[in-house]
Design a protein around this motif. Structure first.
Motif, PDB file in Angstrom:
ATOM      1  N   GLY A 170     -35.405  -1.961  48.949  1.00  8.86           N
ATOM      2  CA  GLY A 170     -36.416  -2.537  48.077  1.00  8.86           C
ATOM      3  C   GLY A 170     -37.197  -3.671  48.690  1.00  8.86           C
ATOM      4  N   HIS A 171     -36.975  -3.990  49.976  1.00  7.08           N
ATOM      5  CA  HIS A 171     -37.690  -5.073  50.631  1.00  7.08           C
ATOM      6  C   HIS A 171     -38.715  -4.512  51.607  1.00  7.08           C
ATOM      7  N   TYR A 172     -39.909  -5.134  51.624  1.00  3.89           N
ATOM      8  CA  TYR A 172     -40.965  -4.702  52.539  1.00  3.89           C
ATOM      9  C   TYR A 172     -41.657  -5.938  53.091  1.00  3.89           C
ATOM     10  N   PRO A 173     -41.728  -6.085  54.428  1.00  6.68           N
ATOM     11  CA  PRO A 173     -42.451  -7.223  55.011  1.00  6.68           C
ATOM     12  C   PRO A 173     -43.951  -6.943  55.012  1.00  6.68           C
ATOM     13  N   LEU A 174     -44.703  -7.767  54.314  1.00 10.01           N
ATOM     14  CA  LEU A 174     -46.131  -7.555  54.139  1.00 10.01           C
ATOM     15  C   LEU A 174     -46.924  -8.369  55.159  1.00 10.01           C
ATOM     16  N   HIS A 175     -47.640  -7.687  56.026  1.00  9.60           N
ATOM     17  CA  HIS A 175     -48.526  -8.331  56.995  1.00  9.60           C
ATOM     18  C   HIS A 175     -49.969  -8.176  56.515  1.00  9.60           C
ATOM     19  N   VAL A 176     -50.628  -9.294  56.296  1.00 16.27           N
ATOM     20  CA  VAL A 176     -52.019  -9.295  55.841  1.00 16.27           C
ATOM     21  C   VAL A 176     -52.926  -9.079  57.047  1.00 16.27           C
ATOM     22  N   ARG A 177     -53.865  -8.150  56.899  1.00 13.08           N
ATOM     23  CA  ARG A 177     -54.866  -7.927  57.935  1.00 13.08           C
ATOM     24  C   ARG A 177     -56.066  -8.846  57.696  1.00 13.08           C
ATOM     25  N   PHE A 178     -56.722  -9.207  58.777  1.00 17.39           N
ATOM     26  CA  PHE A 178     -57.896 -10.080  58.643  1.00 17.39           C
ATOM     27  C   PHE A 178     -58.962  -9.431  57.774  1.00 17.39           C
ATOM     28  N   SER A 179     -59.078  -8.096  57.855  1.00 22.91           N
ATOM     29  CA  SER A 179     -60.087  -7.388  57.057  1.00 22.91           C
ATOM     30  C   SER A 179     -59.748  -7.358  55.579  1.00 22.91           C
ATOM     31  N   ASP A 180     -58.528  -7.752  55.192  1.00 19.36           N
ATOM     32  CA  ASP A 180     -58.134  -7.794  53.784  1.00 19.36           C
ATOM     33  C   ASP A 180     -58.733  -8.989  53.048  1.00 19.36           C
ATOM     34  N   ARG A 200     -43.725   0.518  48.115  1.00 21.62           N
ATOM     35  CA  ARG A 200     -42.869   1.484  47.412  1.00 21.62           C
ATOM     36  C   ARG A 200     -42.656   2.766  48.209  1.00 21.62           C
ATOM     37  N   ILE A 201     -43.514   3.060  49.194  1.00 19.97           N
ATOM     38  CA  ILE A 201     -43.341   4.285  49.977  1.00 19.97           C
ATOM     39  C   ILE A 201     -42.018   4.294  50.734  1.00 19.97           C
ATOM     40  N   PRO A 202     -41.609   3.210  51.441  1.00 22.36           N
ATOM     41  CA  PRO A 202     -40.290   3.236  52.095  1.00 22.36           C
ATOM     42  C   PRO A 202     -39.140   3.395  51.112  1.00 22.36           C
ATOM     43  N   LEU A 203     -39.270   2.801  49.915  1.00 23.24           N
ATOM     44  CA  LEU A 203     -38.239   2.953  48.901  1.00 23.24           C
ATOM     45  C   LEU A 203     -38.117   4.411  48.470  1.00 23.24           C
ATOM     46  N   MET A 204     -39.252   5.064  48.236  1.00 27.04           N
ATOM     47  CA  MET A 204     -39.246   6.477  47.856  1.00 27.04           C
ATOM     48  C   MET A 204     -38.707   7.353  48.980  1.00 27.04           C
ATOM     49  N   GLU A 205     -39.097   7.042  50.205  1.00 32.14           N
ATOM     50  CA  GLU A 205     -38.634   7.833  51.341  1.00 32.14           C
ATOM     51  C   GLU A 205     -37.120   7.726  51.493  1.00 32.14           C
ATOM     52  N   ALA A 238     -45.271 -12.721  57.974  1.00 42.69           N
ATOM     53  CA  ALA A 238     -45.242 -11.748  56.884  1.00 42.69           C
ATOM     54  C   ALA A 238     -44.868 -12.414  55.563  1.00 42.69           C
ATOM     55  N   TYR A 239     -45.424 -11.906  54.488  1.00 33.38           N
ATOM     56  CA  TYR A 239     -44.942 -12.201  53.147  1.00 33.38           C
ATOM     57  C   TYR A 239     -43.851 -11.187  52.811  1.00 33.38           C
ATOM     58  N   ASP A 240     -43.127 -11.425  51.731  1.00 31.73           N
ATOM     59  CA  ASP A 240     -42.070 -10.515  51.297  1.00 31.73           C
ATOM     60  C   ASP A 240     -42.482  -9.799  50.013  1.00 31.73           C
ATOM     61  N   VAL A 241     -42.260  -8.484  49.991  1.00 28.50           N
ATOM     62  CA  VAL A 241     -42.417  -7.710  48.762  1.00 28.50           C
ATOM     63  C   VAL A 241     -41.050  -7.170  48.384  1.00 28.50           C
ATOM     64  N   HIS A 242     -40.612  -7.448  47.170  1.00 28.27           N
ATOM     65  CA  HIS A 242     -39.332  -6.960  46.656  1.00 28.27           C
ATOM     66  C   HIS A 242     -39.612  -6.009  45.495  1.00 28.27           C
ATOM     67  N   THR A 254     -40.210   3.965  36.692  1.00 24.40           N
ATOM     68  CA  THR A 254     -41.015   2.752  36.853  1.00 24.40           C
ATOM     69  C   THR A 254     -40.459   1.899  37.975  1.00 24.40           C
ATOM     70  N   ILE A 255     -41.348   1.404  38.831  1.00 21.30           N
ATOM     71  CA  ILE A 255     -40.989   0.464  39.889  1.00 21.30           C
ATOM     72  C   ILE A 255     -41.686  -0.858  39.615  1.00 21.30           C
ATOM     73  N   SER A 256     -40.929  -1.936  39.571  1.00 23.48           N
ATOM     74  CA  SER A 256     -41.479  -3.285  39.442  1.00 23.48           C
ATOM     75  C   SER A 256     -41.367  -3.989  40.787  1.00 23.48           C
ATOM     76  N   SER A 257     -42.388  -4.758  41.133  1.00 24.37           N
ATOM     77  CA  SER A 257     -42.442  -5.388  42.452  1.00 24.37           C
ATOM     78  C   SER A 257     -42.972  -6.805  42.347  1.00 24.37           C
ATOM     79  N   GLU A 258     -42.611  -7.617  43.331  1.00 22.26           N
ATOM     80  CA  GLU A 258     -43.140  -8.965  43.473  1.00 22.26           C
ATOM     81  C   GLU A 258     -43.540  -9.200  44.917  1.00 22.26           C
ATOM     82  N   ILE A 259     -44.656  -9.892  45.108  1.00 21.11           N
ATOM     83  CA  ILE A 259     -45.014 -10.426  46.421  1.00 21.11           C
ATOM     84  C   ILE A 259     -44.640 -11.897  46.397  1.00 21.11           C
ATOM     85  N   ARG A 260     -43.847 -12.306  47.404  1.00 27.54           N
ATOM     86  CA  ARG A 260     -43.327 -13.667  47.436  1.00 27.54           C
ATOM     87  C   ARG A 260     -43.642 -14.352  48.764  1.00 27.54           C
TER      88      ARG A 260
END
Length: 300
Positions: A170-180, A200-205, A238-242, A254-260
């Motif tokens: 349930g953890h995903y390291p979020l890297h922000v792109r400059f174009s974002d 959520r894709i890695p969680l589903m996989e 990276a930020y953290d997504v749980h 249902t999947i609930s998520s937070e960016i922290r």
């Protein structure tokens, strides 16, 4: 009861790159369509500039706002075509320092209107120079008033997600792109939908791989609610997504998520996913093994 207001109609062009693996417009892309329609409405009808109390020029409602919340309901798949898709947008609430817009993405057919999506967005005017929200001016309220209709039903609040300190499904390291990042240095509101999708894709996989190595079916998004709490900025770390599964139904979950950022919650989301058969284009019940796996994840 409020009288039905005027609705702004926007013809949104589509791109081939908007499609997902099923040949449908990806759920993330719809939010980009809504943003295009909203900006077109404000540029067509809103005050061109707003001057502050000191006489300085401020931002208008087309660009000088931040999104507080999105509620998006996906109703029917949308496939690519060369003609634009129709979007109506209007206002459902005007408050001292915020307003709410509603949208309908649709096609007019010989058999009547086919609605692909309905959504609402809470927005607040924002002074980016000082990084502070502001109140709506009387002129801005007068501009929004003709578009006012009855409020839509609201989704319940999104519950907090327990964060885990180490890597897990349930953890995903979020890297922000400059174009974002937009011209104000904030990650654009549309990109959050992409972040939650990526998380959520890695969680589903992982759930599918633990069962059979290949799920043999697809899932589609039926509902997405996103709360925006603190702007996300570009940085190398990276930020953290749980994420965690919070509900399991017979044909959906249902999947609930937070960016922290550490202990600070930047955004929350709740996504309802439906098991889908691309051959029949209808929802289905998943294999028992997969449903058992997501029930185990819910219990955990």
């Amino acid at each position: 009861m409020r009288a039905s207001g005027v609705r702004h109609l926007y013809q949104c062009p589509m791109r081939w790159a908007d499609l997902d693996l099923l040949g449908h417009v990806n759920n993330v892309v719809y939010v980009d369509y809504l943003q295009e329609a909203r900006v077109d409405m404000m540029r067509s009808h809103g005050p061109s500039v707003r001057r502050g109390e000191d006489g300085s020029q401020g931002e208008d409602l087309a660009e000088g706002v931040v999104v507080v919340r999105h509620e998006v309901t996906y109703r029917a798949p949308l496939t690519f075509r060369f003609r634009p898709i129709s979007i109506e947008c209007w206002v459902t609430e005007i408050r001292a320092a915020s307003f709410t817009m509603a949208y309908e993405v649709f096609d007019e057919t010989p058999d009547g209107r086919v609605v692909h999506l309905r959504a609402s967005t809470v927005l607040t005017p924002y002074v980016f120079a000082t990084e502070r929200p502001r109140r709506l001016s009387p002129e801005e309220k007068d501009t929004l008033a003709p578009f006012l209709e009855e409020p839509l039903p609201k989704s319940p609040r999104i519950e907090p997600v327990a964060a885990e300190r180490t890597w897990s499904p349930g953890h995903y390291p979020l890297h922000v792109r400059f174009s974002d990042v937009d011209v104000y240095g904030h990650v654009n509101n549309v990109k959050y939908f992409e972040y939650f999708q990526e998380a959520r894709i890695p969680l589903m996989e992982r759930l599918g791989r633990d069962i059979t190595g290949d799920t043999g079916f697809h899932v589609v998004v039926a509902q997405t609610d996103v709360d925006y709490r603190i702007p996300i900025l570009f940085r190398l770390e990276a930020y953290d997504v749980h994420s965690r599964i919070t509900h399991v139904g017979s044909k959906s979950f249902t999947i609930s998520s937070e960016i922290r950022d550490g202990d600070t919650v930047l955004s929350r989301a709740r996504v309802v996913l439906v098991f889908f058969d691309p051959a029949t284009q209808h929802s289905i019940e998943p294999p028992a093994e997969f449903r058992d796996a997501i029930l185990d994840a819910l219990a955990a």
